[in-house]
Design an enzyme around this catalytic site. Structure first.
Site, mmCIF file in Angstrom:
data_model
loop_
_atom_site.group_PDB
_atom_site.id
_atom_site.type_symbol
_atom_site.label_atom_id
_atom_site.label_comp_id
_atom_site.label_asym_id
_atom_site.label_seq_id
_atom_site.Cartn_x
_atom_site.Cartn_y
_atom_site.Cartn_z
ATOM 1 N N GLY A 7 30.839 76.736 31.733
ATOM 2 C CA GLY A 7 29.785 76.389 32.684
ATOM 3 C C GLY A 7 29.763 74.874 32.746
ATOM 4 O O GLY A 7 29.538 74.207 31.730
ATOM 5 N N ALA A 8 30.079 74.342 33.924
ATOM 6 C CA ALA A 8 30.181 72.880 34.052
ATOM 7 C C ALA A 8 29.146 72.375 35.056
ATOM 8 O O ALA A 8 29.374 71.410 35.773
ATOM 9 C CB ALA A 8 31.590 72.494 34.492
ATOM 10 N N ILE A 31 23.761 71.285 33.025
ATOM 11 C CA ILE A 31 23.754 71.138 31.560
ATOM 12 C C ILE A 31 25.183 70.913 31.070
ATOM 13 O O ILE A 31 25.433 70.054 30.216
ATOM 14 C CB ILE A 31 23.123 72.366 30.853
ATOM 15 C CG1 ILE A 31 21.659 72.532 31.292
ATOM 16 C CG2 ILE A 31 23.200 72.211 29.327
ATOM 17 C CD1 ILE A 31 20.939 73.727 30.680
ATOM 18 N N ARG A 79 12.652 83.842 34.297
ATOM 19 C CA ARG A 79 13.892 83.893 33.530
ATOM 20 C C ARG A 79 14.493 85.296 33.593
ATOM 21 O O ARG A 79 15.698 85.469 33.619
ATOM 22 C CB ARG A 79 13.628 83.523 32.073
ATOM 23 C CG ARG A 79 13.364 82.060 31.867
ATOM 24 C CD ARG A 79 13.411 81.718 30.388
ATOM 25 N NE ARG A 79 13.144 80.302 30.197
ATOM 26 C CZ ARG A 79 11.943 79.786 30.020
ATOM 27 N NH1 ARG A 79 10.890 80.562 29.972
ATOM 28 N NH2 ARG A 79 11.794 78.497 29.865
ATOM 29 N N HIS A 138 12.464 82.496 23.678
ATOM 30 C CA HIS A 138 12.351 81.366 24.594
ATOM 31 C C HIS A 138 11.635 81.878 25.827
ATOM 32 O O HIS A 138 12.075 82.789 26.478
ATOM 33 C CB HIS A 138 13.753 80.876 24.959
ATOM 34 C CG HIS A 138 13.750 79.670 25.845
ATOM 35 N ND1 HIS A 138 13.028 78.551 25.568
ATOM 36 C CD2 HIS A 138 14.399 79.422 26.999
ATOM 37 C CE1 HIS A 138 13.238 77.647 26.518
ATOM 38 N NE2 HIS A 138 14.069 78.153 27.398
HETATM 39 O O1 TXD Z 1 16.515 76.289 26.501
HETATM 40 C C1 TXD Z 1 17.321 76.873 27.169
HETATM 41 N N1 TXD Z 1 18.085 77.808 26.625
HETATM 42 C C2 TXD Z 1 17.483 76.548 28.608
HETATM 43 C C3 TXD Z 1 18.286 77.441 29.407
HETATM 44 C C4 TXD Z 1 16.913 75.403 29.185
HETATM 45 C C5 TXD Z 1 17.194 75.077 30.485
HETATM 46 C C6 TXD Z 1 18.077 75.875 31.339
HETATM 47 N N2 TXD Z 1 18.506 77.084 30.744
HETATM 48 C C7 TXD Z 1 19.519 77.902 31.394
HETATM 49 O O2 TXD Z 1 20.795 77.287 31.236
HETATM 50 C C8 TXD Z 1 19.418 78.100 32.891
HETATM 51 O O3 TXD Z 1 18.420 79.043 33.200
HETATM 52 C C9 TXD Z 1 20.810 78.570 33.203
HETATM 53 O O4 TXD Z 1 20.926 79.963 32.915
HETATM 54 C C10 TXD Z 1 21.697 77.795 32.225
HETATM 55 C C11 TXD Z 1 22.516 76.676 32.857
HETATM 56 O O5 TXD Z 1 21.669 75.765 33.513
HETATM 57 P P1 TXD Z 1 22.282 74.640 34.485
HETATM 58 O O6 TXD Z 1 21.158 73.818 34.973
HETATM 59 O O7 TXD Z 1 23.434 73.967 33.845
HETATM 60 O O8 TXD Z 1 22.809 75.552 35.663
HETATM 61 P P2 TXD Z 1 23.907 75.225 36.789
HETATM 62 O O9 TXD Z 1 23.913 73.777 37.114
HETATM 63 O O10 TXD Z 1 23.659 76.207 37.877
HETATM 64 O O11 TXD Z 1 25.290 75.544 36.075
HETATM 65 C C12 TXD Z 1 25.702 76.832 35.817
HETATM 66 C C13 TXD Z 1 27.197 76.854 36.069
HETATM 67 C C14 TXD Z 1 27.574 76.652 37.533
HETATM 68 O O12 TXD Z 1 28.409 75.517 37.657
HETATM 69 C C15 TXD Z 1 28.310 77.931 37.915
HETATM 70 O O13 TXD Z 1 29.418 77.717 38.796
HETATM 71 C C16 TXD Z 1 28.776 78.399 36.553
HETATM 72 O O14 TXD Z 1 27.702 78.127 35.673
HETATM 73 N N3 TXD Z 1 29.123 79.811 36.484
HETATM 74 C C17 TXD Z 1 30.148 80.258 35.734
HETATM 75 N N4 TXD Z 1 30.990 79.608 34.910
HETATM 76 C C18 TXD Z 1 31.914 80.346 34.284
HETATM 77 N N5 TXD Z 1 32.020 81.687 34.410
HETATM 78 C C19 TXD Z 1 31.174 82.373 35.218
HETATM 79 N N6 TXD Z 1 31.279 83.693 35.340
HETATM 80 C C20 TXD Z 1 30.187 81.653 35.921
HETATM 81 N N7 TXD Z 1 29.203 81.990 36.794
HETATM 82 C C21 TXD Z 1 28.575 80.868 37.135
#
Ligand code: TXD
Length: 319
Positions: free
Chosen positions: A10-11, A14, A89, A176
């Protein structure tokens, strides 16, 4: 000694921040994996070009091929969909469960010796699913939420008491989400527990209750302000702290979503508790004596996680 390898699955917001922090700290070489076309490579190139300015030699690679995470020492998983305003969530459950399946299988095949930190929401259910799909030992798969939740609590407490955040320790238990359990009796300023500070007239019970409530809703507050995503700076830095404790065998005592096997009367569930994180992953779950109120709140939190897991199991019969 070869450099460590940090794989970020996941890029997004975060993931990119994690890559930045990992490179700045020279924790090792970084692989940014994402299904989005071009984006991980773009971020990796951009960050690589910060290297000459900052003086870090970590290499960064963006990829959409799991083979590139081969041999990773640490995998930090943020893959999935982030919350949008008005979305809970739990709404994320359906989409992110299938994401955990592909990520878990990728880690199982290419990085089975890694220490895995899950960040994807709903956290306590996703870390459980990721462990199931990856088949890794339970002590090598944890969820990051407690470090963030307690950092939020510490920030608000430091503000209230007018002291350095460094001198505030905070204790947060449970899942959480809105049912998380901040424990003021185990939260301190310079070693002085919050209830004592109330007795000393430094604050009032009402103000501390309001801080506890704001901490519980800390994620939602930021989602509402950002308008198109959720928090990423503090979540990333919190996961990096956990990764460092593992890589450097620091044995830090940190709250994490860990697999419980009877501790706190909870069996076979991931839930937020204090643990020791070292080279062995979760080396020990710390079981503290809870007061009646904290115990009741913890139970509410555990029940919420259980309920979510039941939904998960229904969605994915192969689990
Ligand atoms: O305390 C905590 N645990 C958290 C959790 C605090 C804040 C945010 N939290 C969760 O982290 C949030 O609810 C999300 O589920 C994750 C990631 O948050 P982020 O802000 O980084 O989300 P983005 O910017 O949408 O990035 C998610 C990336 C995006 O680039 C997608 O293309 C990618 O995930 N993605 C994938 N990567 C690999 N493989 C698959 N299958 C895939 N699907 C989506």
């Amino acid at each position: 000694m070869a450099r460590k390898k940090i794989a970020l699955i996941g890029a997004g917001m975060i993931g990119g921040t994690l890559a930045h922090l990992a490179a700045m700290k020279e924790m090792g070489d970084v692989v940014l994996f994402d299904i989005a076309e071009g984006m991980p490579a773009g971020k990796a190139l951009d960050l690589s070009q910060a290297g000459p300015v900052e003086g870090f030699d970590s290499t960064l690679k963006g990829t959409g091929d799991y083979a590139d995470i081969a041999g990773a020492d640490v995998c930090i998983v943020t893959a999935g969909v982030a919350r949008k305003p008005g979305m809970s969530r739990d709404d994320l459950l359906n989409i992110n469960l299938s994401v955990m399946k592909s990520v878990g299988e990728g880690i199982k095949t290419h990085a089975p010796d890694a220490f895995v930190i899950c960040i994807t929401n709903p956290l306590d259910a996703m870390v459980w699913a990721l462990r199931e799909f990856s088949g890794l030992p339970h002590n090598k798969v944890v969820g990051m939420a407690g470090v963030l939740d307690s950092a939020r609590f510490r920030h608000f407490l430091a503000d209230e008491f007018g002291v350095s955040v460094e001198d505030v320790t905070a204790f947060v238990l449970g899942g959480h989400g809105d049912t998380m359990v901040p424990v003021p009796a185990y939260s301190t300023v310079g070693g002085i527990p919050i209830p004592d500070l109330i007795k000393m007239g430094w604050s009032t019970q009402e103000k501390i209750d309001a801080i506890v409530d704001r901490t519980r809703k800390g994620g939602g507050e930021i989602v509402g302000l950002l308008g198109n995503g959720s928090a990423y700076y503090a979540p990333a830095t919190s996961a990096i702290m956990m990764a460092e404790s593992y890589l450097k065998d620091k044995k830090r005592v940190l709250p994490a979503a860990a697999h419980l096997t009877g501790q706190y009367d909870v069996d076979d569930l991931y839930v937020g508790v204090p643990v020791i994180l070292g080279a062995g992953g979760v080396e020990r779950v710390i079981e503290i004596e809870l007061g009646d109120e904290a115990k009741a709140n913890f139970q509410v939190s555990v029940d919420a996680v259980k309920e979510l897991l039941e939904v998960c199991k229904g969605l994915e019969p192969s689990l």
